[in-house]
Scaffold this active site. Structure first.
Site, mmCIF file in Angstrom:
data_model
loop_
_atom_site.group_PDB
_atom_site.id
_atom_site.type_symbol
_atom_site.label_atom_id
_atom_site.label_comp_id
_atom_site.label_asym_id
_atom_site.label_seq_id
_atom_site.Cartn_x
_atom_site.Cartn_y
_atom_site.Cartn_z
ATOM 1 N N ASP A 300 0.816 -1.210 0.000
ATOM 2 C CA ASP A 300 0.000 0.000 0.000
ATOM 3 C C ASP A 300 0.854 1.267 0.000
ATOM 4 O O ASP A 300 2.008 1.266 0.433
ATOM 5 C CB ASP A 300 -0.893 0.042 1.249
ATOM 6 C CG ASP A 300 -2.050 -0.931 1.170
ATOM 7 O OD1 ASP A 300 -2.039 -1.806 0.282
ATOM 8 O OD2 ASP A 300 -2.958 -0.824 2.014
ATOM 9 N N ASP A 301 0.235 2.358 -0.447
ATOM 10 C CA ASP A 301 0.708 3.749 -0.277
ATOM 11 C C ASP A 301 1.795 4.178 -1.242
ATOM 12 O O ASP A 301 2.228 5.329 -1.206
ATOM 13 C CB ASP A 301 1.201 4.022 1.147
ATOM 14 C CG ASP A 301 0.099 3.900 2.190
ATOM 15 O OD1 ASP A 301 -1.062 3.697 1.787
ATOM 16 O OD2 ASP A 301 0.396 4.000 3.386
ATOM 17 N N HIS A 351 -5.845 2.992 -4.369
ATOM 18 C CA HIS A 351 -5.830 3.256 -2.924
ATOM 19 C C HIS A 351 -6.209 4.711 -2.637
ATOM 20 O O HIS A 351 -5.810 5.265 -1.615
ATOM 21 C CB HIS A 351 -4.443 2.934 -2.359
ATOM 22 C CG HIS A 351 -4.395 2.721 -0.878
ATOM 23 N ND1 HIS A 351 -5.344 1.999 -0.178
ATOM 24 C CD2 HIS A 351 -3.488 3.143 0.052
ATOM 25 C CE1 HIS A 351 -5.024 1.979 1.102
ATOM 26 N NE2 HIS A 351 -3.918 2.678 1.283
ATOM 27 N N HIS A 355 -5.002 9.245 0.179
ATOM 28 C CA HIS A 355 -5.102 8.508 1.440
ATOM 29 C C HIS A 355 -6.043 9.150 2.462
ATOM 30 O O HIS A 355 -5.738 9.213 3.659
ATOM 31 C CB HIS A 355 -3.716 8.325 2.074
ATOM 32 C CG HIS A 355 -3.592 7.051 2.875
ATOM 33 N ND1 HIS A 355 -3.934 6.968 4.211
ATOM 34 C CD2 HIS A 355 -3.186 5.824 2.522
ATOM 35 C CE1 HIS A 355 -3.720 5.740 4.642
ATOM 36 N NE2 HIS A 355 -3.259 5.018 3.632
ATOM 37 N N HIS A 442 3.663 -2.090 3.298
ATOM 38 C CA HIS A 442 3.686 -0.744 2.716
ATOM 39 C C HIS A 442 5.047 -0.507 2.067
ATOM 40 O O HIS A 442 6.069 -0.527 2.775
ATOM 41 C CB HIS A 442 3.428 0.322 3.782
ATOM 42 C CG HIS A 442 2.092 0.198 4.445
ATOM 43 N ND1 HIS A 442 1.838 -0.732 5.435
ATOM 44 C CD2 HIS A 442 0.930 0.881 4.252
ATOM 45 C CE1 HIS A 442 0.581 -0.607 5.838
ATOM 46 N NE2 HIS A 442 0.009 0.352 5.131
#
Length: 475
Positions: A300-301, A351, A355, A442
């Site tokens: 993620d991210d 995603h 965020h 991540h």
């Protein structure tokens, strides 16, 4: 004999003192380490971007009563950095001041959130528009949304004032107002929510152009939530092409903008023309028969300019496929890394753009977060993302309805964002993994990149095959 006993006593005393001193240093060092860890979490983390003369600084914090994510640009010039830094500091201070007034018990149940993100729009060589989006929510109350625009000349370390672009005449102001009014009325997204009187009053004010920015195709006017529209419209943006405003530009800026090609490519306009799509990359071939033990690694991210590349090399080494849930804003900053993820056959996931906790947003804001990210990923790779993961795993019925693709969470959380310890991450995987697990990591953390190889080796030795989350769902 007495001398010997005295000597022994001195030795014993020195040993005790040495042990005490060592213990003191150990405790102090441990405390210092804790303090360093606390400070480190708030230190600046700088990364290079594709934009010449512009780096990005990221600072995230996840506390008991609030979550925050702060992103801002760093330039080579002292003046630009000083004024941008003052703006960032003031917005963060305001958030913490309001946070201190809240019900701390309630905030522990429903943490407040603070986002400060930015988009960057190239105008011409060494001139960029920097558009900040500030959003804060206190314990589930209605959120505050504000925008702030800086137009910067990175080569000369200067800010450019929007007022020098538009002629300072009543005729020009009236013309601009009617251009915006017509654009609002023609907009299906914003038109139904427009307050005409508020728009007219806004454009008569001295600071009417403060939130105007340029792309290399148009002038864009962005308004705060509730400023000229109902709240359901969010923060409306109205674009006026160079051709529409050419008659009200100052001579200086009419000359400067005339050097821009008729059809420049603008990768950063969220809702504009994304240009021609590159040919789609074919999806990875499915295995002829499902293996007995399968696991999906997810990241993620990202993407991240260093860590993601390290992870991609390790995945290739272990012949593993993974799913990357990417932020649209970071895809914009690192298109080459995103292309490499796609080219190597990994699954592309959405995603959101920057965020945000989608459960705190209205439907228009949720749609924009997802849509803009889809468009940026497709523009960059030629492929649509196939899965969606909401930030923080925060989900409700509205988010599910608007996702437009399968929503994928996780079953094993390595807590890499918390521990930054590769060994601890591996132990969590060993303890919790099973056939069909979806592992959360991540790729923005260096410690995660270090943990990937031990995790891959362990899982391979245990007989697992690495698949994407969509492949996992197919069996």
């Amino acid at each position: 004999m007495k001398t010997t006993r005295l000597h022994d006593k001195i030795l014993i005393f020195m040993m005790i003192a040495g042990i005490a001193l060592s213990l003191f240093c150990f405790i102090k060092g441990d405390r210092d380490k804790d303090q360093d860890h606390h400070i480190k979490g708030k230190n600046e983390k700088m990364e290079h971007t594709k934009y010449s003369g512009v780096d990005i600084i990221t600072n995230t914090d996840d506390e008991e009563t609030y979550r925050s994510a702060i992103h801002y640009p760093k330039f080579q010039g002292e003046r630009l950095n000083r004024e941008i830094g003052q703006y960032v500091k003031s917005t963060e201070q305001k958030f913490h001041e309001e946070l201190g007034k809240g019900d701390q018990t309630f905030l522990k149940k429903r943490p407040a959130v603070f986002y400060l993100t930015f988009d960057i729009y190239p105008v011409m060589d060494h001139i960029y528009s920097i558009v900040f989006h500030e959003e804060s929510y206190y314990g589930g109350a209605n959120g505050n949304q504000r925008v702030k625009v800086f137009i910067v000349d990175v080569e000369n370390d200067q800010f450019i004032n929007q007022t020098e672009m538009i002629q300072n005449t009543e005729q020009a102001k009236e013309k601009l107002y009617h251009l915006l009014l017509n654009a609002f009325k023609q907009s299906k997204q914003y038109g139904p929510f427009l307050f005409e009187e508020e728009l007219e009053n806004k454009m008569k004010q001295d600071g009417a152009y403060a939130n105007m920015y340029l792309t290399n195709q148009s002038f864009v006017f962005i308004f705060d939530k509730y400023e000229v529209t109902a709240g359901a419209a969010g923060t409306p943006e109205i674009s006026l092409s160079y051709d529409q405003v050419k008659n009200i530009l100052t001579e200086k800026w009419a000359d400067r903008l005339s050097i821009i090609p008729d059809k420049p490519e603008d990768l950063t306009v969220p809702n504009g023309d994304r240009g021609k799509e590159s040919p789609s990359n074919p999806p990875a071939e499915k295995p002829s028969s499902p293996p007995s033990k399968r696991v999906a690694l997810t990241f993620d991210d990202g993407p991240h300019p260093q860590n993601t590349l390290k992870i991609l090399n390790l995945l290739k080494k272990y012949e593993a496929k993974a799913t990357f849930f990417m932020l649209g804003s970071r895809v914009d900053f690192y298109p080459d890394i995103t292309k490499k993820i796609a080219e190597e056959g990994h699954e592309l996931g959405n995603h959101t753009w920057d965020h945000k906790d989608l459960t705190t947003l209205n439907s228009a804001e949720i749609r924009k977060e997802i849509r803009d990210t889809n468009e940026m990923i497709k523009k960059t790779t030629g492929r649509e993302p196939t899965v969606f993961r909401p930030p923080y795993g925060a989900i409700n019925d509205q988010v599910k309805r608007m996702a437009g693709m399968p929503v994928v969470l996780w079953t094993v959380d390595t807590l890499d964002w918390q521990s930054h310890d590769p060994h601890a991450m591996l132990q969590i995987v060993k303890k919790n993994v099973k056939d069909g697990s979806i592992i959360l990591m991540h790729d923005i953390h260096e410690s995660t990149a270090e943990a990937v190889e031990p995790v891959l080796k362990y899982l391979k030795d245990e007989g697992y095959t690495f698949v994407t989350v969509s492949e996992l769902e197919q069996h």
